[in-house]
Design an enzyme around this catalytic site. Structure first.
Site, PDB file in Angstrom:
ATOM      1  N   LYS A   1       0.842  -1.203   0.000  1.00 36.84           N
ATOM      2  CA  LYS A   1       0.000   0.000   0.000  1.00 36.84           C
ATOM      3  C   LYS A   1       0.881   1.259   0.000  1.00 36.84           C
ATOM      4  O   LYS A   1       2.082   1.184   0.301  1.00 36.84           O
ATOM      5  CB  LYS A   1      -0.908  -0.021   1.231  1.00 36.84           C
ATOM      6  CG  LYS A   1      -0.153   0.003   2.553  1.00 36.84           C
ATOM      7  CD  LYS A   1      -1.067  -0.306   3.746  1.00 36.84           C
ATOM      8  CE  LYS A   1      -0.270  -0.348   5.040  1.00 36.84           C
ATOM      9  NZ  LYS A   1      -1.077  -0.818   6.173  1.00 36.84           N
TER      10      LYS A   1
ATOM     11  N   ARG B   1     -10.441  -0.595  15.343  1.00 30.07           N
ATOM     12  CA  ARG B   1     -10.329   0.180  14.101  1.00 30.07           C
ATOM     13  C   ARG B   1     -11.315  -0.456  13.118  1.00 30.07           C
ATOM     14  O   ARG B   1     -12.499  -0.410  13.359  1.00 30.07           O
ATOM     15  CB  ARG B   1      -8.863   0.156  13.626  1.00 30.07           C
ATOM     16  CG  ARG B   1      -8.482   1.338  12.782  1.00 30.07           C
ATOM     17  CD  ARG B   1      -6.990   1.376  12.446  1.00 30.07           C
ATOM     18  NE  ARG B   1      -6.556   0.255  11.624  1.00 30.07           N
ATOM     19  CZ  ARG B   1      -5.318   0.102  11.159  1.00 30.07           C
ATOM     20  NH1 ARG B   1      -4.394   1.001  11.444  1.00 30.07           N
ATOM     21  NH2 ARG B   1      -4.990  -0.928  10.412  1.00 30.07           N
TER      22      ARG B   1
ATOM     23  N   HIS C   1      -6.232  -7.741  13.025  1.00 23.19           N
ATOM     24  CA  HIS C   1      -5.012  -6.921  13.093  1.00 23.19           C
ATOM     25  C   HIS C   1      -4.743  -6.610  14.567  1.00 23.19           C
ATOM     26  O   HIS C   1      -5.681  -6.387  15.337  1.00 23.19           O
ATOM     27  CB  HIS C   1      -5.259  -5.633  12.288  1.00 23.19           C
ATOM     28  CG  HIS C   1      -4.035  -4.887  11.859  1.00 23.19           C
ATOM     29  ND1 HIS C   1      -2.979  -5.472  11.213  1.00 23.19           N
ATOM     30  CD2 HIS C   1      -3.715  -3.559  11.972  1.00 23.19           C
ATOM     31  CE1 HIS C   1      -2.051  -4.537  10.938  1.00 23.19           C
ATOM     32  NE2 HIS C   1      -2.482  -3.382  11.391  1.00 23.19           N
TER      33      HIS C   1
ATOM     34  N   ARG D   1       1.186 -11.014   6.832  1.00 18.49           N
ATOM     35  CA  ARG D   1       1.020  -9.776   6.045  1.00 18.49           C
ATOM     36  C   ARG D   1       2.052  -8.722   6.420  1.00 18.49           C
ATOM     37  O   ARG D   1       1.707  -7.638   6.907  1.00 18.49           O
ATOM     38  CB  ARG D   1      -0.375  -9.169   6.294  1.00 18.49           C
ATOM     39  CG  ARG D   1      -1.573 -10.048   6.055  1.00 18.49           C
ATOM     40  CD  ARG D   1      -2.867  -9.219   6.101  1.00 18.49           C
ATOM     41  NE  ARG D   1      -2.984  -8.375   7.282  1.00 18.49           N
ATOM     42  CZ  ARG D   1      -3.632  -8.707   8.402  1.00 18.49           C
ATOM     43  NH1 ARG D   1      -4.246  -9.860   8.498  1.00 18.49           N
ATOM     44  NH2 ARG D   1      -3.660  -7.868   9.413  1.00 18.49           N
TER      45      ARG D   1
ATOM     46  N   TYR E   1      14.979  30.522   8.049  1.00 24.00           N
ATOM     47  CA  TYR E   1      13.915  31.305   8.679  1.00 24.00           C
ATOM     48  C   TYR E   1      14.078  31.418  10.189  1.00 24.00           C
ATOM     49  O   TYR E   1      14.366  30.429  10.858  1.00 24.00           O
ATOM     50  CB  TYR E   1      12.557  30.663   8.398  1.00 24.00           C
ATOM     51  CG  TYR E   1      12.121  30.727   6.945  1.00 24.00           C
ATOM     52  CD1 TYR E   1      12.144  31.929   6.241  1.00 24.00           C
ATOM     53  CD2 TYR E   1      11.684  29.584   6.303  1.00 24.00           C
ATOM     54  CE1 TYR E   1      11.729  31.968   4.914  1.00 24.00           C
ATOM     55  CE2 TYR E   1      11.256  29.613   4.980  1.00 24.00           C
ATOM     56  CZ  TYR E   1      11.288  30.809   4.289  1.00 24.00           C
ATOM     57  OH  TYR E   1      10.883  30.848   2.992  1.00 24.00           O
TER      58      TYR E   1
ATOM     59  N   CYS F   1      12.818  23.994   5.377  1.00 23.12           N
ATOM     60  CA  CYS F   1      11.881  24.813   4.595  1.00 23.12           C
ATOM     61  C   CYS F   1      11.077  23.926   3.639  1.00 23.12           C
ATOM     62  O   CYS F   1      11.215  22.712   3.641  1.00 23.12           O
ATOM     63  CB  CYS F   1      12.638  25.877   3.820  1.00 23.12           C
ATOM     64  SG  CYS F   1      13.781  26.828   4.851  1.00 23.12           S
TER      65      CYS F   1
ATOM     66  N   ASP G   1      11.257  23.575   0.338  1.00 20.70           N
ATOM     67  CA  ASP G   1      11.992  22.934  -0.760  1.00 20.70           C
ATOM     68  C   ASP G   1      13.461  22.730  -0.452  1.00 20.70           C
ATOM     69  O   ASP G   1      14.192  22.215  -1.294  1.00 20.70           O
ATOM     70  CB  ASP G   1      11.927  23.814  -2.016  1.00 20.70           C
ATOM     71  CG  ASP G   1      10.540  24.325  -2.276  1.00 20.70           C
ATOM     72  OD1 ASP G   1       9.667  23.487  -2.552  1.00 20.70           O
ATOM     73  OD2 ASP G   1      10.314  25.547  -2.165  1.00 20.70           O
TER      74      ASP G   1
HETATM   75  C1  LIG Z   1      -0.329  -1.833   6.829  1.00 20.06           C
HETATM   76  C2  LIG Z   1      -0.926  -3.114   7.233  1.00 20.06           C
HETATM   77  C3  LIG Z   1      -0.128  -4.264   7.396  1.00 20.06           C
HETATM   78  C4  LIG Z   1       1.385  -4.214   7.382  1.00 20.06           C
HETATM   79  O1  LIG Z   1       1.820  -3.683   8.613  1.00 20.06           O
HETATM   80  P1  LIG Z   1       3.379  -3.534   8.947  1.00 20.06           P
HETATM   81  O2  LIG Z   1       3.395  -3.067  10.367  1.00 20.06           O
HETATM   82  O3  LIG Z   1       3.901  -2.501   8.004  1.00 20.06           O
HETATM   83  O4  LIG Z   1       3.976  -4.859   8.756  1.00 20.06           O
HETATM   84  C5  LIG Z   1      -0.759  -5.464   7.626  1.00 20.06           C
HETATM   85  N1  LIG Z   1      -2.115  -5.535   7.708  1.00 20.06           N
HETATM   86  C6  LIG Z   1      -2.903  -4.438   7.594  1.00 20.06           C
HETATM   87  C7  LIG Z   1      -4.371  -4.580   7.727  1.00 20.06           C
HETATM   88  C8  LIG Z   1      -2.340  -3.194   7.376  1.00 20.06           C
HETATM   89  O5  LIG Z   1      -3.136  -2.116   7.276  1.00 20.06           O
END
Ligand SMILES: *Cc1c(COP(=O)(O)O)cnc(C)c1O
Length: 394
Positions: A53, A151, A183, A239, A285, A332, A334
């Site tokens: 992602k 979540r 998760h 994952r 700045y 800054c 850029d």
């Molecule tokens: C981003 C994400 C992951 C990967 O998490 P990491 O901490 O980067 O390994 C796995 N599962 C879900 C649902 C996520 O949103």
């Protein structure tokens, strides 16, 4: 493979174009392959989904996805449906899971493109079933139980109703439930008591699914931290995201080095100008930095518009010709300044913002510590003005 950004130097046409770049993020695809092999070894009994992602955490979606497939990722994971469709358009034909749709999203295109869909709410299942009917295919779904993160996903209280809805749609042929997933809230604290609690809720949710006539082949809950430190959480599929890029998911899990990971991204820029300033001269700045003696300063053409945190003002570490320096004064939009003292440095010389750390240069983790954030944010925020270049690909 070189993806030249819109912002390369045009001033010295005699140089090869890559050497004229203002700034670049060089991604070592060999490191990505190595990290996937390391993660596969850590979760040997499970399939591996490389999470790509957010443009592969800033590393570039398509090159990373291709490398991950060759290294043995049987799955790719993305948040947005558009990210999944982008992978298909890029020619990826393997299994892809996408899990963060909004109402009215492109479910029909995803079902047509054979994307697996995460279901974190009842409305998603309704829209997916509708899309499946309109496309004339069966949609593959992964039902998400909220085991405690608070979540996305169905709470335990709502899980039974979702299972009934899913079982009915499965009998009607519009969906196939291939996975149940969740998760963690504290995977980066491997001894945290919520981990055992979440695993228990997860096991119970799977039992309830079986009792409702649903037989998910793929149970998955492990992100990078759990892949590397919680074997009891591997189930059928892991994952990992951040570890694919060679970055540790958290101090309690280990460092890149102790975990056997290789950071894949190096961020560098060329000095746009070098000049002498007298003692007592304010820099950038609000003159947050003042020279303490006559000195040479260099201008680094990267700023918060490129994703470097403004909080790095005065503290962000860089390396110039092997010497470690901090951002002098304010970061800054850029650009920022470094105080080079009396060292012999020229315009066009390379400044390393962060890299793998094996040549004494700072790492993304060092930037995260200096800016009181996490290395995930450092690499993911590197913006589209910075060219991505690749090495080590097959
Ligand atoms: C981003 C994400 C992951 C990967 O998490 P990491 O901490 O980067 O390994 C796995 N599962 C879900 C649902 C996520 O949103």
């Amino acid at each position: 493979m070189t993806d030249l950004g819109p912002d390369s130097f045009e001033s010295s046409p005699s140089l090869p174009r890559e050497q004229r770049l203002r700034a670049w993020a060089e991604v070592d695809l060999g490191a990505i392959s190595h990290n996937i092999a390391r993660l596969k070894e850590a979760a040997a009994g499970a399939q591996l989904m490389a999470v790509v992602k957010a443009d592969a955490y800033g590393h570039g979606l398509e090159p990373v996805a291709k490398t991950a497939r060759i290294a043995g990722a049987s799955w790719l994971g993305v948040a947005l449906l558009t990210e999944a469709l982008q992978l298909r358009r890029g020619g990826d034909t393997g299994r892809i899971l996408s899990w963060l749709p909004t109402p009215g999203d492109a479910f029909d295109e995803c079902v047509r493109a054979d994307i697996d869909l995460g279901v974190g709410a009842s409305w998603m299942l309704t829209e997916i079933a509708y899309a499946a009917a309109s496309v004339g295919r069966t949609a593959r779904v992964h039902l998400k139980i909220d085991t405690g993160l608070g979540r996305s996903g169905l709470t335990v209280a709502d899980w039974g109703d979702l299972l009934k809805q899913a079982a009915r749609l499965e009998r009607a042929g519009s969906i196939e439930v291939v996975g149940v997933w969740s998760h963690f809230a504290y995977a980066d604290s491997p001894d945290h008591p919520t981990i055992a609690d979440q695993l228990q809720v997860f096991e119970d949710a799977i039992e309830l699914a079986r009792a409702a006539g649903i037989d998910p082949q793929l149970r998955h809950i492990a992100n990078s931290a759990a892949t590397l430190s919680l074997p009891e959480a591997h189930f059928d599929l892991v994952r990992p995201g951040i570890a694919v890029y060679g970055i540790s998911p958290g101090e309690e899990v280990g460092t890149s080095q102790t975990l056997g990971l290789r950071p894949a991204m190096k961020l560098a820029a060329r000095l746009a100008l070098v000049k002498r300033l007298p003692a007592g001269h304010g820099v950038s700045y609000a003159h947050q930095y003042v020279t303490d003696q006559e000195t040479t300063v260099g201008l680094v053409p990267l700023g918060y518009a490129d994703g470097l945190p403004r909080r790095s003002s005065g503290v962000g570490p860089v390396s110039v010709r092997g010497a470690r320096l901090n951002v002098a004064g304010r970061m800054c939009m850029d650009q920022f300044v470094v105080d080079l003292g009396d060292s012999e440095v020229n315009e066009g010389d390379e400044v390393v913002i962060f890299g793998a750390g094996d040549k004494g240069e700072p790492t993304a983790q060092d930037w995260a510590l200096a800016c009181e954030t996490i290395a995930y944010e450092i690499v993911t925020c590197i913006g589209p003005r910075v060219a991505r270049t690749y090495r080590g690909g097959s």
